[in-house]
Structures are given as C-alpha cells and as structure tokens.
Design an enzyme around this catalytic site. Structure first.
Site, PDB file in Angstrom:
ATOM      1  N   ASP A  16       1.191  -1.041   0.123  1.00 26.06           N
ATOM      2  CA  ASP A  16       0.151   0.221   0.324  1.00 26.06           C
ATOM      3  C   ASP A  16       0.768   1.283  -0.375  1.00 26.06           C
ATOM      4  OD1 ASP A  16      -2.312   1.479   0.040  1.00 26.06           O
ATOM      5  OD2 ASP A  16      -2.889   1.285   2.048  1.00 26.06           O
ATOM      6  N   GLY A  17       0.187   2.325  -0.767  1.00 24.14           N
ATOM      7  CA  GLY A  17       0.802   3.938  -0.113  1.00 24.14           C
ATOM      8  C   GLY A  17       1.335   3.913  -2.346  1.00 24.14           C
ATOM      9  N   TRP A  21       2.804   8.078  -2.596  1.00 28.56           N
ATOM     10  CA  TRP A  21       4.596   8.265  -3.004  1.00 28.56           C
ATOM     11  C   TRP A  21       4.202   8.970  -4.133  1.00 28.56           C
ATOM     12  CZ3 TRP A  21       7.107   7.208  -6.332  1.00 28.56           C
ATOM     13  CH2 TRP A  21       8.450   7.436  -6.551  1.00 28.56           C
ATOM     14  N   ASN A  64     -10.401  -3.323  -6.492  1.00 26.85           N
ATOM     15  CA  ASN A  64     -10.128  -2.376  -7.118  1.00 26.85           C
ATOM     16  C   ASN A  64     -10.793  -1.733  -8.261  1.00 26.85           C
ATOM     17  OD1 ASN A  64      -6.264  -3.308  -6.094  1.00 26.85           O
ATOM     18  ND2 ASN A  64      -8.028  -1.988  -5.789  1.00 26.85           N
ATOM     19  N   ARG A  67     -11.580   1.481  -9.275  1.00 27.83           N
ATOM     20  CA  ARG A  67     -10.415   3.040  -9.714  1.00 27.83           C
ATOM     21  C   ARG A  67     -10.968   3.539 -10.778  1.00 27.83           C
ATOM     22  NH1 ARG A  67      -4.633   2.414  -6.585  1.00 27.83           N
ATOM     23  NH2 ARG A  67      -5.970   1.533  -4.114  1.00 27.83           N
TER      24      ARG A  67
HETATM   25  C1  FPP Z   1      -1.890   0.014  -3.239  1.00 28.57           C
HETATM   26  O1  FPP Z   1      -0.762   1.002  -3.062  1.00 28.57           O
HETATM   27  C2  FPP Z   1      -1.246  -1.039  -4.818  1.00 28.57           C
HETATM   28  C3  FPP Z   1      -1.338  -1.363  -5.659  1.00 28.57           C
HETATM   29  C4  FPP Z   1      -2.936  -1.908  -5.918  1.00 28.57           C
HETATM   30  C5  FPP Z   1      -1.147  -1.960  -6.758  1.00 28.57           C
HETATM   31  C6  FPP Z   1      -0.422  -3.179  -6.567  1.00 28.57           C
HETATM   32  C7  FPP Z   1       0.513  -2.890  -7.722  1.00 28.57           C
HETATM   33  C8  FPP Z   1       1.935  -2.711  -7.924  1.00 28.57           C
HETATM   34  C9  FPP Z   1       2.740  -2.741  -6.537  1.00 28.57           C
HETATM   35  C10 FPP Z   1       2.285  -3.116  -9.329  1.00 28.57           C
HETATM   36  C11 FPP Z   1       3.322  -4.062  -9.040  1.00 28.57           C
HETATM   37  C12 FPP Z   1       2.520  -5.552  -9.965  1.00 28.57           C
HETATM   38  C13 FPP Z   1       2.938  -6.493  -9.955  1.00 28.57           C
HETATM   39  C14 FPP Z   1       2.864  -7.502 -11.369  1.00 28.57           C
HETATM   40  C15 FPP Z   1       3.472  -6.985  -9.156  1.00 28.57           C
HETATM   41  P1  FPP Z   1      -2.247   2.334  -3.488  1.00 28.57           P
HETATM   42  O2  FPP Z   1      -2.052   2.935  -5.198  1.00 28.57           O
HETATM   43  O3  FPP Z   1      -3.640   2.069  -3.274  1.00 28.57           O
HETATM   44  O4  FPP Z   1      -1.405   3.645  -2.745  1.00 28.57           O
HETATM   45  P2  FPP Z   1      -2.479   4.844  -1.317  1.00 28.57           P
HETATM   46  O5  FPP Z   1      -2.909   3.899  -1.266  1.00 28.57           O
HETATM   47  O6  FPP Z   1      -1.397   5.614  -1.275  1.00 28.57           O
HETATM   48  O7  FPP Z   1      -3.724   5.000  -2.828  1.00 28.57           O
END
Ligand code: FPP
Length: 242
Positions: A16-17, A21, A64, A67
């Site tokens: 998460d994050g 970031w 998700n 989104r």
């Molecule tokens: C959460 O951060 C992250 C996700 C929902 C996506 C995770 C995906 C990756 C790390 C991409 C990698 C792909 C592979 C195949 C490993 P967020 O978007 O919810 O962040 P926020 O809470 O700060 O908005």
C-alpha cells in the site's frame, strides 16, 4: 548479518502507498506502481535471503475495479508486461509463481501470462510467490462454499464431511499454509479483504513506509518484530511453531 531467530513460513503482503508516494512527488499514480513493482522484486530477494518459503502479494483486488478506468488499465497492463519480463529471472531464482483470484472479469491476456508463469516455474522449490489478481478473501470463501455445494448436490460429498480441514481444501490454493506474518505498508491498519481464511492466526505488522520505499531491510525488521511476538493460537501459554 545474523538471521532472525524465528522466520515466518508464510508472509502476506499488502503493498500500500504507491499512489501517495507518487502524489508527494508530483507524479502520476502509475509511477508509484512502477516503483512498487521494483520494491516487490526486492522483497522476493529478501524472502530468499531470509529463508521465507511463501510470499503472497496483493496486486489487484476485487474492489480495485472501483478505481478510475485509466488506473485499472495501467495496473492490469503493467502486471501483464512485468510477468513476461520478470518470469525468466524469477525462474532462475528458483521462485515458484502461482496466482489466485477470479478469472471472470480479469483480462484473459493477464490470466494467460499468470498461467504461463505458473507453468514455467511449477517445479521450482524456492520461494512460492502467489500473486493475487482480481482477488478478494470473501470471494475466495464464497467460491469454496459454492464448489462444496456443487459436490454435495452431485452426491460426491456428504454434508457431514464438511469441516474446517475439508473447507480449506476447496480454497484457491489449498497447499498455501496459514499466514504467519501479515504485513501492510503505508501506515494503514486494515485487512482489506485479503487472505481472510488463511490469516485467522496471523501476526500483524504495520509499517509506515510507503510501498515504493519499502525494501528487504524493512522486511527484515518486520520479521524481527514477528520473532518477538508470543503466538498462543487460543492456548494459555505460547505455542512455538517456528
Ligand atoms: C496499493 O497502493 C497498490 C496497488 C493497488 C497496486 C499494487 C500494484 C503494484 C505494486 C504493481 C506491481 C505489479 C506487479 C505485477 C507486481 P495504492 O494505489 O492504494 O496507494 P495509495 O493508498 O497511496 O493511493
């Protein structure tokens, strides 16, 4: 560097994050996901170093889809690209890739890449990396219940045989052990529908680091925190399971 005294067998990772970031840097959210992908590679290497046999990563949840269409498209397309680009390296590292999540709605080009990576690495004996794509814990449990109901209706399963052990065999990846360490980055303290069944007795560690900045040194700290916990599994005294 000495090894931590107690290493979890199964780590569940909520990455998460990424969005925050990126926002902090005036970048698109997608840049956070790119950087997050690099962080995940470092965590896989950290698991290899620490001797953690199972890592399960929450890449894309059944929630998700809420989104923006652009972000959904990016995460799915990027996952597909990354799977193809990384699978040979992961194979060389003896990583066994598998996945779980609902096939319906997931792009078939993504499930094909996941299936191909799983096929390529199926005999590997190192870390088992389970990618959760279009995954939700409730969906997994509901799907298991539906499969059990079908088997009962077909007469191949007797209702009185349904207990916790049998139920667990109907989960998406039945050989996954229970989660020992449930790790979430970015300071959020929620399960968010991840591995609900498997995390019944997990220890939770919440790290404030945003996932793109998370690396194997943070993983090691979480494993050390885990090693200092007393696990009781409902008993009066601590139970040592490694
Ligand atoms: C959460 O951060 C992250 C996700 C929902 C996506 C995770 C995906 C990756 C790390 C991409 C990698 C792909 C592979 C195949 C490993 P967020 O978007 O919810 O962040 P926020 O809470 O700060 O908005």
């Amino acid at each position: 560097m000495s090894a931590p005294n107690r290493v979890p067998r199964h780590v569940a990772l909520v990455m998460d994050g990424n969005g925050r970031w990126a926002k902090q840097r005036g970048l698109q959210r997608t840049e956070g996901h790119r950087k997050g992908e690099a962080a995940l590679n470092d965590i896989v290497e950290g698991c290899i170093e620490l001797g953690i046999p199972y890592l399960t990563a929450f890449v894309f949840s059944t929630e998700n889809w809420r989104r923006s269409p652009d972000e959904v498209r990016f995460i799915l397309g990027y996952s597909r690209k990354i799977l193809r680009a990384r699978r040979d390296l992961l194979h060389a590292q003896n990583v066994k890739i598998q996945w779980m999540g609902r096939r319906s709605r997931l792009w078939s080009s993504v499930s094909r890449e996941l299936d191909d990576a799983a096929e390529l690495t199926k005999n590997n004996t190192g870390v088992t990396l389970t990618m959760c794509m279009n995954y939700g814990g409730r969906a997994e449990i509901a799907d298991a219940a539906a499969a059990i109901a079908r088997d009962v209706a077909a007469g191949v399963l007797k209702p009185n045989k349904v207990d916790e052990d049998l139920f667990a065999r109907y989960l998406a990846q039945p050989e996954l052990p229970d989660v020992d360490l449930f790790l979430r980055t970015s300071g959020e303290q929620r399960i968010s529908n991840f591995l609900l069944w498997q995390s019944a007795f997990a220890e939770f560690v919440f790290d404030d680091t945003l996932f793109p900045d998370f690396d194997r040194s943070h993983l090691r700290r979480a494993v050390e925190a885990y090693g200092n916990r007393e696990r009781r599994f409902g008993a009066e005294a601590p139970i040592s399971l490694g």
